[in-house]
Enzyme design. Structure first.
Site: not given
Ligand code: GNR
Ligand code: NI
Length: 175
Positions: A46, A51, A91-92, A133-134, A137
């Site tokens: 995601g 980001q 998270c990236l 999660h997104e 952000h």
């Molecule tokens: O790549 C991602 N893996 C992930 C694993 C578990 C829960 C959420 C994520 S999202 C993350 C990519 C990211 O940072 N998206 O904002």
């Molecule tokens: Ni993330």
């Protein structure tokens, strides 16, 4: 298509609350394409606009095993949520850190595609986890915000150590 730069903690720009998308034009379509390319290149499932330093409410994700089903969500809203599920998240923008986070197990969401066509969806499993999660952000939140103060302190120390090591390596490379 172009790969975009991903902001990393503790960059204060990650704390920006994104504004709704109001213009569904060619530039938006191009941004979606570039975000998808950036997500695949970084091996993420995601990516939120925040980001890549664009403070508008849109995100892309691909929770398919084959990584061949990119999805876009513009102005996403959670309409209903039920249950609780704990999942190990990464998270990236928080490289190298993985921790358990509890979120709603099932959600109903409303969003638009890049053309402004509205849709609703029921999500569960990884799809529901990733979307929450997104959306976090887009509200300036990171998954490490949910950790206990002790765990958070350990995470911040680990990130600081990694940053110092990366600096050392860069200095060495310049010699
Ligand atoms: O790549 C991602 N893996 C992930 C694993 C578990 C829960 C959420 C994520 S999202 C993350 C990519 C990211 O940072 N998206 O904002
Ligand atoms: Ni993330």
């Amino acid at each position: 298509m172009a790969k975009l730069e991903i902001l990393e903690i503790p960059d204060p720009r990650l704390r920006t609350v994104a504004k709704p998308v109001e213009t569904f034009d060619e530039a938006l379509s191009e941004l979606v394409e570039n975000m998808v390319e950036t997500m695949y290149d970084a091996r993420g499932i995601g990516l939120a606009a925040t980001q890549v330093n664009v403070h508008r409410r849109l995100l892309v994700l691909d929770v398919s095993d084959a990584q061949d089903t990119p999805r876009e969500y513009v102005n996403p809203r959670i309409l209903e949520a039920e249950g609780t599920e704990t999942c190990e998240e990464g998270c990236l923008s928080v490289p190298g850190i993985y921790a358990d986070v509890s979120r709603a197990e099932r959600i109903r969401i409303a969003a638009c595609d890049r053309h402004g066509n509205a849709f609703e969806e029921d999500l569960d499993g990884m799809h529901a986890v990733c979307l929450q999660h997104e959306i976090d952000h887009l509200d300036g939140k990171l998954f490490v915000d949910y950790l206990s103060p002790l765990k958070r302190r350990i995470v911040m120390k680990k990130l600081e150590k990694a940053r110092k090591q990366a600096e050392k390596n860069a200095a060495k490379a310049r010699l």
